[in-house]
Motif scaffolding. Structure first.
Motif, mmCIF file in Angstrom:
data_model
loop_
_atom_site.group_PDB
_atom_site.id
_atom_site.type_symbol
_atom_site.label_atom_id
_atom_site.label_comp_id
_atom_site.label_asym_id
_atom_site.label_seq_id
_atom_site.Cartn_x
_atom_site.Cartn_y
_atom_site.Cartn_z
ATOM 1 N N ALA A 185 -47.918 30.880 -11.608
ATOM 2 C CA ALA A 185 -47.453 29.823 -12.509
ATOM 3 C C ALA A 185 -47.616 28.448 -11.872
ATOM 4 N N LEU A 186 -47.354 28.362 -10.577
ATOM 5 C CA LEU A 186 -47.536 27.097 -9.874
ATOM 6 C C LEU A 186 -49.009 26.684 -9.876
ATOM 7 N N ALA A 187 -49.890 27.629 -9.561
ATOM 8 C CA ALA A 187 -51.324 27.329 -9.552
ATOM 9 C C ALA A 187 -51.807 26.909 -10.935
ATOM 10 N N GLY A 218 -50.417 19.564 -14.728
ATOM 11 C CA GLY A 218 -49.937 18.885 -13.529
ATOM 12 C C GLY A 218 -48.506 19.253 -13.204
ATOM 13 N N LEU A 219 -48.178 19.135 -11.944
ATOM 14 C CA LEU A 219 -46.837 19.397 -11.437
ATOM 15 C C LEU A 219 -46.146 18.058 -11.218
ATOM 16 N N TYR A 220 -45.004 17.859 -11.854
ATOM 17 C CA TYR A 220 -44.222 16.645 -11.677
ATOM 18 C C TYR A 220 -43.162 16.935 -10.614
ATOM 19 N N LEU A 221 -43.406 16.407 -9.427
ATOM 20 C CA LEU A 221 -42.594 16.738 -8.259
ATOM 21 C C LEU A 221 -41.799 15.519 -7.823
ATOM 22 N N GLN A 222 -40.475 15.706 -7.653
ATOM 23 C CA GLN A 222 -39.611 14.624 -7.196
ATOM 24 C C GLN A 222 -39.539 14.649 -5.681
ATOM 25 N N THR A 223 -39.917 13.531 -5.036
ATOM 26 C CA THR A 223 -39.760 13.368 -3.592
ATOM 27 C C THR A 223 -38.995 12.070 -3.363
ATOM 28 N N GLY A 224 -37.745 12.180 -2.922
ATOM 29 C CA GLY A 224 -36.909 10.995 -2.776
ATOM 30 C C GLY A 224 -36.815 10.251 -4.089
ATOM 31 N N PRO A 225 -37.055 8.927 -4.093
ATOM 32 C CA PRO A 225 -36.937 8.168 -5.333
ATOM 33 C C PRO A 225 -38.190 8.196 -6.206
ATOM 34 N N MET A 276 -28.529 17.175 -8.177
ATOM 35 C CA MET A 276 -29.668 18.061 -8.321
ATOM 36 C C MET A 276 -29.238 19.458 -8.755
ATOM 37 N N SER A 277 -27.941 19.673 -8.866
ATOM 38 C CA SER A 277 -27.414 20.975 -9.227
ATOM 39 C C SER A 277 -27.962 21.413 -10.575
ATOM 40 N N GLY A 278 -28.462 22.632 -10.652
ATOM 41 C CA GLY A 278 -28.963 23.204 -11.889
ATOM 42 C C GLY A 278 -30.380 22.807 -12.230
ATOM 43 N N ALA A 279 -30.943 21.863 -11.521
ATOM 44 C CA ALA A 279 -32.309 21.431 -11.809
ATOM 45 C C ALA A 279 -33.296 22.479 -11.338
ATOM 46 N N ALA A 280 -34.405 22.623 -12.070
ATOM 47 C CA ALA A 280 -35.451 23.561 -11.677
ATOM 48 C C ALA A 280 -36.132 23.055 -10.415
ATOM 49 N N THR A 281 -36.481 23.981 -9.543
ATOM 50 C CA THR A 281 -37.168 23.643 -8.304
ATOM 51 C C THR A 281 -38.517 24.344 -8.269
ATOM 52 N N VAL A 282 -39.321 23.975 -7.292
ATOM 53 C CA VAL A 282 -40.640 24.597 -7.147
ATOM 54 C C VAL A 282 -40.505 26.100 -6.985
ATOM 55 N N TYR A 292 -42.433 23.006 -0.273
ATOM 56 C CA TYR A 292 -41.640 22.270 -1.257
ATOM 57 C C TYR A 292 -40.798 23.190 -2.145
ATOM 58 N N ALA A 293 -40.530 24.377 -1.669
ATOM 59 C CA ALA A 293 -39.788 25.346 -2.491
ATOM 60 C C ALA A 293 -38.450 24.801 -2.979
ATOM 61 N N ASP A 294 -37.773 23.972 -2.173
ATOM 62 C CA ASP A 294 -36.438 23.479 -2.518
ATOM 63 C C ASP A 294 -36.462 22.191 -3.322
ATOM 64 N N TYR A 295 -37.636 21.683 -3.655
ATOM 65 C CA TYR A 295 -37.732 20.362 -4.282
ATOM 66 C C TYR A 295 -37.606 20.441 -5.793
ATOM 67 N N ARG A 296 -37.041 19.384 -6.350
ATOM 68 C CA ARG A 296 -36.781 19.319 -7.772
ATOM 69 C C ARG A 296 -38.062 19.063 -8.550
ATOM 70 N N LEU A 297 -38.218 19.769 -9.653
ATOM 71 C CA LEU A 297 -39.273 19.496 -10.619
ATOM 72 C C LEU A 297 -38.760 18.464 -11.613
ATOM 73 N N ALA A 298 -39.504 17.413 -11.807
ATOM 74 C CA ALA A 298 -39.125 16.380 -12.768
ATOM 75 C C ALA A 298 -39.634 16.812 -14.136
ATOM 76 N N GLU A 299 -38.813 17.553 -14.837
ATOM 77 C CA GLU A 299 -39.214 18.117 -16.131
ATOM 78 C C GLU A 299 -39.005 17.101 -17.259
ATOM 79 N N ASN A 300 -39.656 17.371 -18.379
ATOM 80 C CA ASN A 300 -39.478 16.606 -19.614
ATOM 81 C C ASN A 300 -39.736 15.116 -19.416
ATOM 82 N N THR A 301 -40.783 14.790 -18.685
ATOM 83 C CA THR A 301 -41.129 13.397 -18.487
ATOM 84 C C THR A 301 -42.641 13.236 -18.514
ATOM 85 N N ASP A 302 -43.084 12.126 -19.062
ATOM 86 C CA ASP A 302 -44.492 11.775 -19.004
ATOM 87 C C ASP A 302 -44.729 10.688 -17.966
ATOM 88 N N PHE A 303 -43.646 10.262 -17.295
ATOM 89 C CA PHE A 303 -43.748 9.178 -16.324
ATOM 90 C C PHE A 303 -43.940 9.732 -14.925
#
Length: 308
Positions: free
Chosen positions: A14-16, A23-30, A1-7, A50-61
């Motif tokens: 910007a979040l709102a 939409g916000l693409y938020l990674q939670t576990g798998p 997760m190093s270097g990945a953008a987080t919430v 969720y401040a520390d959680y990874r944003l799943a960027e560049n995905t439509d899935f």
């Protein structure tokens, strides 16, 4: 997760805007969740919890598509409500808007428990130490979440407060660390026990009483890809004023109790039976009564020392 953008990389506006727009693409576990919302308490809760959680960027899935919107018409001013939709369907009745963030957490749980059938899913708190997982199945009112919150801040890694995900292909437990649900007296207990925890604003008059959520430790979020093997299955029960007592339990009885706490045991058939049997065989099994969090944490520390 190093270097990945987080919430936390998004400002509150910007979040709102992202929630209200693409939409916000938020990674939670798998899982990847696409979240849309115009509800202010949900944006605030995600920004804080969720401040520390990874944003799943560049995905439509996304595994799950969750939408939360304010009611229109007169409901905007008189008893405002929040509506939930999943993939365009509305499976639940709306709730008061001040319960919006709690609803968000409940709906994330619902999405996983009703869809993620690559796992045997057990209603349980799960924590890890030295690669070994502690599974605590228990009904509401048992003190499970309070004990889980204490252990997660006393040397254990939080895997989940609500769902043990046992991977069918290898029996490993896949982490799903998210905010810990606290109810009623547990909220004040954890404020006192942890000093200055980050807890969402308590919300009253829910079906579960007063509800708040405790932000998970950042290390647990960062290590969400690290699985663990089952090592202990413990059925906790809080009993005010009682000393901590750990009692061995028959495996056959434990099997039936865990099966009763599983969301999809019957649906999985033989795969579910084998997965649960393997987890029971690999674990030490106990019941546990406790009246003091300090005593409980010490008891579990001795348990892990014996394991090593």
């Amino acid at each position: 997760m190093s270097g990945a953008a987080t919430v936390s990389s998004l400002s509150a506006p910007a979040l709102a805007a992202r929630l209200a727009g693409p939409g916000l693409y938020l990674q939670t576990g798998p899982f990847i969740n696409r979240i849309t919302s115009t509800v202010a308490p949900i944006a605030a809760g995600i920004g804080s919890m969720y401040a520390d959680y990874r944003l799943a960027e560049n995905t439509d899935f996304a595994d799950f598509h969750l939408g939360f919107d304010n009611a229109g018409g007169v409901r905007r001013w008189w008893r405002p409500q929040v509506h939930f939709n999943h993939d365009g369907a509305a499976p639940f009745a709306p709730l008061p808007v001040d319960q919006g963030y709690a609803m968000f957490e409940w709906m994330l749980n619902w999405c996983v428990s009703s869809r993620a059938h690559d796992y045997l899913m057990i209603h349980a708190a799960v924590l890890e130490k030295d690669g070994c997982a502690l599974i605590m199945p228990a009904p509401s009112g048992s003190g499970k979440s309070t004990l889980c919150a204490a252990l997660a801040h006393r040397g254990w890694r939080l895997l989940s407060d609500e769902l043990a995900l046992i991977r069918l292909r290898d029996g490993q437990i896949v982490p799903l660390p998210r905010p810990i649900s606290l109810k009623n007296d547990s909220i004040a207990i954890m404020r006192a026990y942890l000093g200055a925890p980050v807890i969402s604003p308590p919300v009253g008059y829910t079906a579960k009483g007063v509800v708040a959520h405790l932000k998970p430790p950042a290390d647990s979020v960062a290590r969400a890809a690290q699985t663990a093997r089952p090592a202990w299955i413990i059925f906790p029960q809080y009993a005010a004023g009682e000393a901590a007592v750990l009692t061995p339990m028959a495996r056959a009885r434990a099997f039936m109790r865990v099966a009763d706490n599983a969301f999809n045991f019957s649906l999985l058939g033989a795969d579910g039976f084998d997965a649960l049997g393997d987890a029971i065989d690999r674990s030490d099994v106990y019941t546990f009564r406790y009246g003091s969090l300090d005593e409980a944490v010490e008891t579990f520390s001795r348990l892990t020392a014996r394991q090593s």
